[in-house]
Design a protein around this motif. Structure first.
Motif, PDB file in Angstrom:
ATOM      1  N   ARG A  68     -46.128  -8.546   3.631  1.00 52.67           N
ATOM      2  CA  ARG A  68     -46.631  -7.402   4.372  1.00 52.67           C
ATOM      3  C   ARG A  68     -46.499  -7.686   5.867  1.00 52.67           C
ATOM      4  O   ARG A  68     -46.746  -8.799   6.325  1.00 52.67           O
ATOM      5  CB  ARG A  68     -48.092  -7.121   4.031  1.00 52.67           C
ATOM      6  CG  ARG A  68     -48.316  -6.689   2.592  1.00 52.67           C
ATOM      7  CD  ARG A  68     -49.777  -6.321   2.357  1.00 52.67           C
ATOM      8  NE  ARG A  68     -50.183  -5.192   3.183  1.00 52.67           N
ATOM      9  CZ  ARG A  68     -50.038  -3.913   2.840  1.00 52.67           C
ATOM     10  NH1 ARG A  68     -49.445  -3.606   1.696  1.00 52.67           N
ATOM     11  NH2 ARG A  68     -50.452  -2.949   3.632  1.00 52.67           N
ATOM     12  N   ASN A 111     -49.280  -1.861   7.734  1.00 49.87           N
ATOM     13  CA  ASN A 111     -48.854  -0.873   6.740  1.00 49.87           C
ATOM     14  C   ASN A 111     -47.390  -1.028   6.334  1.00 49.87           C
ATOM     15  O   ASN A 111     -46.832  -0.137   5.693  1.00 49.87           O
ATOM     16  CB  ASN A 111     -49.067   0.547   7.277  1.00 49.87           C
ATOM     17  CG  ASN A 111     -50.527   0.876   7.476  1.00 49.87           C
ATOM     18  OD1 ASN A 111     -51.387   0.382   6.756  1.00 49.87           O
ATOM     19  ND2 ASN A 111     -50.814   1.706   8.475  1.00 49.87           N
ATOM     20  N   GLY A 112     -46.768  -2.124   6.735  1.00 47.23           N
ATOM     21  CA  GLY A 112     -45.361  -2.309   6.432  1.00 47.23           C
ATOM     22  C   GLY A 112     -45.122  -3.412   5.413  1.00 47.23           C
ATOM     23  O   GLY A 112     -45.998  -4.228   5.113  1.00 47.23           O
ATOM     24  N   ASP A 159     -40.101  -1.179   4.622  1.00 46.11           N
ATOM     25  CA  ASP A 159     -40.725   0.141   4.470  1.00 46.11           C
ATOM     26  C   ASP A 159     -42.075   0.147   5.177  1.00 46.11           C
ATOM     27  O   ASP A 159     -42.712  -0.902   5.352  1.00 46.11           O
ATOM     28  CB  ASP A 159     -40.865   0.526   2.995  1.00 46.11           C
ATOM     29  CG  ASP A 159     -41.729  -0.430   2.193  1.00 46.11           C
ATOM     30  OD1 ASP A 159     -42.924  -0.533   2.483  1.00 46.11           O
ATOM     31  OD2 ASP A 159     -41.195  -1.072   1.265  1.00 46.11           O
ATOM     32  N   TYR A 160     -42.502   1.358   5.579  1.00 47.45           N
ATOM     33  CA  TYR A 160     -43.718   1.475   6.390  1.00 47.45           C
ATOM     34  C   TYR A 160     -44.434   2.777   6.038  1.00 47.45           C
ATOM     35  O   TYR A 160     -43.810   3.853   5.957  1.00 47.45           O
ATOM     36  CB  TYR A 160     -43.366   1.469   7.875  1.00 47.45           C
ATOM     37  CG  TYR A 160     -44.569   1.362   8.777  1.00 47.45           C
ATOM     38  CD1 TYR A 160     -45.155   0.122   9.024  1.00 47.45           C
ATOM     39  CD2 TYR A 160     -45.122   2.496   9.378  1.00 47.45           C
ATOM     40  CE1 TYR A 160     -46.257   0.011   9.848  1.00 47.45           C
ATOM     41  CE2 TYR A 160     -46.229   2.394  10.198  1.00 47.45           C
ATOM     42  CZ  TYR A 160     -46.800   1.146  10.436  1.00 47.45           C
ATOM     43  OH  TYR A 160     -47.896   1.039  11.244  1.00 47.45           O
ATOM     44  N   THR A 174     -43.970   7.622   3.406  1.00 49.88           N
ATOM     45  CA  THR A 174     -43.443   6.273   3.593  1.00 49.88           C
ATOM     46  C   THR A 174     -42.001   6.362   4.074  1.00 49.88           C
ATOM     47  O   THR A 174     -41.194   7.110   3.506  1.00 49.88           O
ATOM     48  CB  THR A 174     -43.499   5.465   2.282  1.00 49.88           C
ATOM     49  OG1 THR A 174     -44.852   5.360   1.844  1.00 49.88           O
ATOM     50  CG2 THR A 174     -42.919   4.066   2.474  1.00 49.88           C
ATOM     51  N   TYR A 214     -38.489   4.126   4.904  1.00 45.74           N
ATOM     52  CA  TYR A 214     -37.890   2.848   4.528  1.00 45.74           C
ATOM     53  C   TYR A 214     -36.440   2.781   4.995  1.00 45.74           C
ATOM     54  O   TYR A 214     -35.772   3.799   5.190  1.00 45.74           O
ATOM     55  CB  TYR A 214     -37.967   2.631   3.013  1.00 45.74           C
ATOM     56  CG  TYR A 214     -37.157   3.601   2.187  1.00 45.74           C
ATOM     57  CD1 TYR A 214     -35.845   3.306   1.804  1.00 45.74           C
ATOM     58  CD2 TYR A 214     -37.701   4.820   1.785  1.00 45.74           C
ATOM     59  CE1 TYR A 214     -35.106   4.193   1.050  1.00 45.74           C
ATOM     60  CE2 TYR A 214     -36.973   5.710   1.031  1.00 45.74           C
ATOM     61  CZ  TYR A 214     -35.677   5.392   0.663  1.00 45.74           C
ATOM     62  OH  TYR A 214     -34.945   6.285  -0.083  1.00 45.74           O
TER      63      TYR A 214
END
Length: 725
Positions: free
Chosen positions: A211, A215-216, A351-352, A359, A361
């Motif tokens: 991670r 949030n990614g 991805d975030y 999301t 990516y």
């Protein structure tokens, strides 16, 4: 081929923080699990899995089209070399297009999947539901170039998928699904060898995920694998003829006419009937015809082998298929039973979670597959002119005696396998694949609908180099050897006004076995190469979810649209239409049919014409699953599924594909699915834009039993329409 594998796996503590369940469980377990409807978030369970056979989110066992889901763990447990080799053991696949088995010059250099034996071009290969750029003229994908270390499972649907995913899915779809949530570190080191002590293989892979930025999520992988070739001489069954190490002795006999009186048979110690390693005399003075040259060029009788079949009485004494058992005929040595293979794969993804259930990516995948192989030799027929200084005295005397005053000098024709010449030819092939994808995905209407949009750019390149391709201009010039006024052996053309057209010509001793000088071989051989580049730009979007509920259950729907731009650029330094330079040469070739004026191609093998072209595709489709009955006697569940797709090609116009099906479950432990569909295979860019390519077609005239040869030209055709299944 049995392999002994040594595996070393390393997984960091806490690496498997996220794992999806194994879907390819026994059928009874799967049905029970589906019927129990596990609660959301239950340990070891997923609520739904998107499967290749449909864009509607369903568990694989409830999909409207039967889908095989194979985890990489299971695949590599059966075949630890690579995923494609393991897939080829499944009954859905016909493993005729693998890197290891493709040993012919025209065979694609790679691992090409072939569902149901319908052909590799009819199998659509995808990576996470996105088309992969082709690596071959056929528009197909060498799966060795796909990232393997982070592949979680492979989903296979065998038909009825064109309405869902578009063209090329007549045989079915093979979708490589990545583990996009992997966290931690894992790596493996593997080594293996065959039961017979040959074909060693090695593989190293590493993968990392973590991670980032709250949030990614980022992950990357690299894998390198290597496997050696199996040479013909490595196995004992190709070595058991006394005095002939590596002689190819097992072969299927294909008679000219078949039937109960002349069946297909298998023979041991097969030899060519009218071709030898040093040269078999097929025409010339009567005293020489049927004899052969051996060793340093000595004239010797030819010992024929036993017949290998029967033919009509008009050709009595000729062996069926041009083969004999035993005798002095030529045989193949030094060949390969399998090719070597080196692959490298690199993959990275980020991805975030941008909020509001969306999301974003981005991912990039790169792969390189390399192999090399010998081109199997074919017999060469040449004309040897009287006065050739390499002829032994008794052969020259026979030619002199057969040359009447005032008439052209007599000649003789040789048929030789000339393996020292042929096995200098080696093909090196590289397949590379590079693709990048950017996408967005999310949910709508209280998570009732899922949507995604993505753009992919990719390029697949197939580069072929042939070392020591036979240059026919140089070859036929070098064959005409004479002595100059000083007594030196030179090319005849070097003493003529055309000498400047053949600079550096070196005479070639083609009489006997292995007598060609290094300088002569260097002169008649030349390296050639060609490159095939396939590009794709793909813009796609889809949405799926529950439209409404009925008393029998939810009605699921899906809509999707896609636009693709594909391009082909094929370059070559040896186009097959390049005519050989024959000006000033005396004919040392054998004139047959339309080749009466000499050979029609500059190089003997593995060349291709230049080509360039592009095509654009726009399509829109929809799918629905409608429950009809539920919880009745002998009708536990009955539902209808349907899909419709409209496609517009810039080159061939519109096409419509569809699918209808029923999913019937009379009781918990039994499910019956029936599907009818219309699928298409659009012509590849090579089929549309291929340059003109000549080839020699041979046969036997049935009216006079005489052989003939004609030159056939093939090329692309913009009028080709999609194939319908």
């Amino acid at each position: 081929m049995t392999r002994i594998a040594m595996l070393l796996g390393m997984t960091a503590a806490g690496a498997l923080l996220y794992a999806e369940p194994v879907l390819a469980a026994p059928a009874t377990t799967a049905v029970a699990a589906a019927d129990q409807a596990p609660q959301p978030g239950a340990p070891g369970q997923l609520d739904t899995v998107v499967v290749t056979g449909s864009r509607i989110v369903r568990n694989g066992y409830l999909a409207p089209t039967p889908v095989t889901v194979a985890t990489v763990t299971e695949l590599l447990a059966t075949t630890p070399t690579n995923i494609a080799d393991a897939l080829n053991k499944l009954p859905e696949f016909s493993p005729q297009f693998t890197t290891q088995t493709n040993t012919g010059a025209a065979a694609p250099a790679g691992n090409y999947l072939n569902l149901r034996g319908l052909g590799q071009a009819l199998t659509l290969v995808m990576l996470d539901g996105v088309r992969v750029p082709a690596t071959n003229t056929t528009g197909t994908v060498d799966t060795n170039t796909l990232p393997q270390a982070l592949v979680q499972r492979v989903e296979i649907v065998t038909g009825g998928a064109s309405a869902i995913y578009g063209s090329d899915a007549v045989g079915g779809v093979v979708n490589y699904i990545l583990d996009t949530k992997f966290s931690g570190f894992k790596g493996s080191v593997q080594s293996g060898i065959s039961t017979y002590g040959d074909a060693p293989s090695n593989k190293v892979s590493v993968a990392f995920g973590t991670r980032v930025l709250d949030n990614g999520h980022f992950e990357a992988s690299y894998e390198h694998s290597q496997s050696a070739a199996i040479n013909q001489a490595d196995r004992s069954f190709t070595n058991s003829i006394p005095g002939y190490a590596g002689a190819g002795q097992f072969s299927a006999q294909a008679p000219t006419t078949t039937g109960a009186a002349n069946p297909f048979l298998i023979y041991n110690n097969l030899r060519m009937s009218t071709t030898t390693l040093g040269g078999y005399i097929t025409s010339g003075p009567a005293s020489l015809v049927g004899q052969q040259f051996i060793g340093s060029g000595t004239l010797a009788p030819f010992k024929a082998g036993a017949l290998t079949g029967s033919l009509p009485s008009t050709t009595a004494g000729i062996t069926s298929g041009g083969l004999q058992v035993g005798g002095d005929g030529a045989y193949l040595t030094g060949g390969q039973l399998t090719k070597p293979l080196d692959t490298d794969n690199l993959f990275a993804r980020f991805d975030y979670d941008v909020g509001h259930g969306i999301t974003a990516y981005a991912q990039v995948a790169a792969g390189l597959s390399q192999t090399n192989y010998f081109i199997p030799p074919t017999p060469l027929s040449v004309t040897i002119l009287s006065g050739n200084p390499y002829l032994p005295a008794n052969a020259q005397a026979a030619l002199t005696a057969a040359s009447p005053p005032g008439k052209p000098a007599a000649t003789l024709t040789l048929s030789s396998l000339a393996q020292n010449l042929a096995f200098m030819q080696r093909t090196n092939a590289w397949d590379s694949n590079l693709s990048g994808t950017f996408g967005l995905k999310g949910k709508l209407y209280n998570d009732e609908f899922s949507w995604n949009a993505a753009y992919t750019h990719g390029q697949g390149i197939n580069h072929i180099e042939t070392d020591n391709n036979l240059n026919t201009s140089h070859f036929y010039a070098a064959l005409d050897a004479v002595k100059d006024p000083s007594g030196n052996i030179v090319c005849n053309v070097s003493l003529t006004s055309s000498a400047s057209l053949y600079p550096g010509c070196v005479p070639l001793n083609f009489i006997g076995q292995g007598n060609e000088s290094a300088a002569a071989l260097s002169y008649v051989m030349q390296n050639t190469a060609y490159t095939i580049a396939n590009n794709i730009d793909d813009l796609s979007g889809s949405i799926s979810g529950t439209a409404f509920n009925t008393w029998a259950g939810p009605v699921s729907v899906s809509a999707n649209t896609e636009a693709r731009w594909v391009g082909l650029q094929q370059t070559t330094d040896a186009p097959p239409t390049l005519l050989p330079q024959l000006t000033g040469l005396r004919p040392t070739w054998v004139a047959t049919g339309r080749n009466a004026n000499g050979p029609t191609q500059q190089f003997v093998g593995n060349t291709t014409a230049a080509a360039a072209g592009a095509n654009s595709v726009w399509e829109v489709g929809g799918e629905a699953v409608v429950p009809l009955m539920k919880d009745f006697t002998l009708v536990k569940n009955l539902e209808f599924s349907g899909a419709l797709r409209y496609t517009q090609y810039s080159t061939s116009g519109p096409a419509i594909t569809w699918k209808v099906g029923l999913n019937y479950q009379p009781i918990n432990d039994l499910r019956v699915r029936a599907t009818e569909s219309r699928d298409i295979l659009a012509p590849s860019l090579f089929q549309l834009f291929q340059g003109q390519t000549p080839s020699v077609v041979t046969g036997t005239d049935p009216f006079n039993n005489k052989p003939y040869a004609i030159t056939q030209y093939s090329g692309g055709n913009l009028n080709v329409k999609p194939e319908v299944a």
